[in-house]
Design an enzyme around this catalytic site. Structure first.
Site, PDB file in Angstrom:
ATOM      1  CE1 TYR A  55      -3.319   2.897   0.528  1.00 31.85           C
ATOM      2  CE2 TYR A  55      -1.939   3.511   2.400  1.00 31.85           C
ATOM      3  CZ  TYR A  55      -2.951   3.806   1.504  1.00 31.85           C
ATOM      4  OH  TYR A  55      -3.592   5.010   1.571  1.00 31.85           O
ATOM      5  CG  HIS A  85      -3.552  14.153  -1.172  1.00 30.31           C
ATOM      6  ND1 HIS A  85      -3.781  13.545  -2.374  1.00 30.31           N
ATOM      7  CD2 HIS A  85      -3.888  13.238  -0.214  1.00 30.31           C
ATOM      8  CE1 HIS A  85      -4.231  12.316  -2.162  1.00 30.31           C
ATOM      9  NE2 HIS A  85      -4.314  12.109  -0.862  1.00 30.31           N
ATOM     10  CG  ASN A 197      -0.426   8.618   6.156  1.00 28.77           C
ATOM     11  OD1 ASN A 197      -0.444   7.440   6.418  1.00 28.77           O
ATOM     12  ND2 ASN A 197      -1.495   9.247   5.708  1.00 28.77           N
ATOM     13  CE1 TYR A 282     -18.828  30.219  46.842  1.00 27.54           C
ATOM     14  CE2 TYR A 282     -19.702  29.272  44.828  1.00 27.54           C
ATOM     15  CZ  TYR A 282     -19.747  29.404  46.201  1.00 27.54           C
ATOM     16  OH  TYR A 282     -20.687  28.734  46.923  1.00 27.54           O
ATOM     17  NE  ARG A 285     -15.790  32.161  49.524  1.00 27.97           N
ATOM     18  CZ  ARG A 285     -16.664  31.221  49.864  1.00 27.97           C
ATOM     19  NH1 ARG A 285     -16.246  30.056  50.315  1.00 27.97           N
ATOM     20  NH2 ARG A 285     -17.957  31.439  49.730  1.00 27.97           N
ATOM     21  CG  PHE A 331      -3.399   7.598   9.636  1.00 24.86           C
ATOM     22  CD1 PHE A 331      -4.754   7.606   9.915  1.00 24.86           C
ATOM     23  CD2 PHE A 331      -2.883   6.539   8.916  1.00 24.86           C
ATOM     24  CE1 PHE A 331      -5.584   6.592   9.480  1.00 24.86           C
ATOM     25  CE2 PHE A 331      -3.708   5.512   8.468  1.00 24.86           C
ATOM     26  CZ  PHE A 331      -5.069   5.542   8.758  1.00 24.86           C
ATOM     27  CD  GLU A 416      -9.051   8.246   4.261  1.00 22.69           C
ATOM     28  OE1 GLU A 416      -9.452   9.418   4.268  1.00 22.69           O
ATOM     29  OE2 GLU A 416      -8.097   7.856   3.554  1.00 22.69           O
TER      30      GLU A 416
END
Length: 513
Positions: A55, A85, A197, A282, A285, A331, A416
């Site tokens: 792959y 990409h 990746n 608050y 303190r 990834f 994915e």
């Protein structure tokens, strides 16, 4: 001054990362790392020579993984991968963030599990050392399968494609590389995939959020203590016995630092006896309980992000001891997304309690100070609308603090099918930090104003330094004037970490537990 770092893959510290975030760097790879890099690259070469299908080495990507690519087209495969990409959008990432991206990508590849040649890492470090910053759009990644789009824009620069930034100026990458004497990279099998990746962009954005959260926590601690004196609050809630019986480490540390900051205050001594108030609100303190919890979240996120900064997160991975190439899912940036979401909670809460203290100070029935912290109220509006700004930003942060990690949209034709959204989780921290810095800046102005109204009594020696740091930039607010520059000046001091000036030794105890 240029920071010099010897990159020992897998051994970077938070101090290394923080230094690279803060300044320009010169990075040299530890010579002992090269044997593992060479062995990993040789394994990929052997796979290609044998003709075995693997792959991303000689196949398509994602849903196209079953498509076999001829050997003669493997370089074209990697080039096409980067070009297709590079689809990021939005504003370019800052140089500080890009430096972290490049450093962590080089460190990950240099671990020797990614199958890239040494020249890939050398080229990456050469750009970093020359100050040639790839222009990386901040939007376009879902935090799995790695930060594909932004890392593709980074890789374009290695190839001499696309724009880069040098000393803040945009230039074509080919021109900048030639000027720096760096040869553009031609990607071999697997190298494009290894470069894009990984979780380095998500992690860099989250690290920026982490380092800003540390500054904000320290600023909130010092300014919150100054606010206690401005409101003539009690130091009894910071007694160590209270915090010891609960046992939360951040709370214990926070109370101890606040005690140290308030020690020796004339203002406190003036109302030790005869004060009609039994308990403070608050926001005064409960600072150790709130800020201590924020400190613990920040420390937890730091541990996760340091592991990730040193990690190998591309796919597939090469294990040379068994000559195997294994596909997995390192990834997937879920740990980074969770860490970033945790930081969002801390940043939001630091601002939220600060806004409440501003509201307390401008309310004369609670603070005992002039209404809206100005003489002649009515004629002067004082801090009235500055508090509105703080409230607006605190409310905005509440929306930003919604966890990004609970969202997921499937991509790549459902291959994915669950993603982390870590990149957005990290990206939104910068805006949140800016909001909180502004809130703290307004509180700093208000607390200093309150302390000034108590003269001739003075605050503690440590808090006098904090007061003086602000007053060197912004004078006392005697009557209404253009207020925005005052707020900007205080905000800038907070963002630069200068609220901690003079108290670094005391604040160090926040992180030593």
């Amino acid at each position: 001054m240029t920071y010099t770092l010897t990159l020992n893959p897998g051994q970077m510290t938070l101090a290394d990362l923080r230094a690279v975030w803060q300044q320009t760097v010169t990075v040299q790879l530890d010579v002992d790392a090269r044997a593992g890099i060479d062995a990993s690259a040789a394994a990929i070469h052997a796979i290609v020579a044998q003709g075995d299908a693997a792959y991303g080495i000689n196949t398509g990507f994602g849903k196209l993984a079953k498509t076999r690519i001829p050997d003669a087209q493997l370089e074209q495969l990697q080039r096409n991968l980067i070009l297709s990409h590079s689809v990021g959008t939005g504003e370019p990432m800052s140089d500080a963030t890009v430096r972290l991206v490049m450093l962590m990508k080089a460190a990950s590849l240099a671990r020797g599990y990614s199958g890239v040649r040494p020249v890939v890492i050398d080229t990456l470090l050469a750009l970093l050392n020359a100050g040639v910053m790839p222009v990386i759009p901040v939007k376009g990644s879902v935090g799995a399968s790695g930060d594909l789009a932004p890392l593709s824009h980074m890789t374009l620069a290695l190839m001499g494609e696309g724009p880069v930034r040098v000393n803040g100026q945009m230039r074509p990458a080919a021109e900048a590389l030639q000027a720096a004497g760096i040869a553009p990279l031609t990607l071999a099998a697997k190298e494009g995939l290894a470069l894009i990746n990984g979780t380095q962009v998500s992690t860099a954005l989250a690290l920026h959020g982490l380092f800003m959260a540390e500054r904000l926590l320290e600023a909130g601690t010092v300014i919150g203590a100054l606010c206690v004196d401005a409101a003539k609050g009690s130091d009894a809630p910071f007694d160590p016995r209270i915090h010891a019986v609960r046992g939360q480490p951040g709370q214990i540390a926070q109370a101890g630092v606040t005690r140290a900051l308030l020690a020796g205050s004339e203002i406190r001594l003036s109302h030790m006896e005869g004060d009609e108030r039994v308990q403070d609100p608050y926001s005064l303190r409960c600072q150790p309980q709130v800020m201590g919890a924020c400190r613990d979240l920040i420390a937890s996120a730091a541990r996760t992000l340091l592991i990730e900064a040193n990690a190998v997160t591309d796919n597939p991975l090469v294990f040379t001891d068994t000559n195997e190439v294994l596909s997995g899912g390192n990834f997937h940036a879920e740990p980074v997304a969770f860490a970033a979401d945790t930081l969002a909670l801390a940043i939001s809460e630091i601002g939220a309690i600060s806004e409440r203290r501003i509201a307390l100070l401008i309310d004369s029935t609670l603070s005992g100070l002039p209404p809206f912290l100005v003489d002649n109220p009515g004629l002067n509006s004082g801090f009235m609308i500055a508090h509105v700004t703080a409230a607006a930003l605190a409310s905005e942060n509440k929306s930003h603090a919604h966890p990004a990690s609970v969202d997921s949209l499937p991509t790549s034709a459902n291959q994915e099918d669950h993603v982390s959204m870590a990149t957005f989780a990290g990206r939104r921290l910068a805006e949140m930090a800016d909001n909180t810095a502004t809130i703290l800046g307004i509180e700093w102005l208000a607390a200093a104003q309150g302390v000034d109204f108590h003269r001739p009594l003075i605050t503690s020696p440590r808090l006098q330094v904090t007061h003086a740091t602000l007053r060197a930039q912004v004078p006392f607010y005697a009557e209404d004037r253009l207020f925005a520059p005052d707020i900007e000046g205080a905000r800038t001091l907070v963002l630069r970490g200068q609220a901690a000036d003079g108290n670094g030794d005391a604040l160090a105890a926040l992180w030593n537990h």
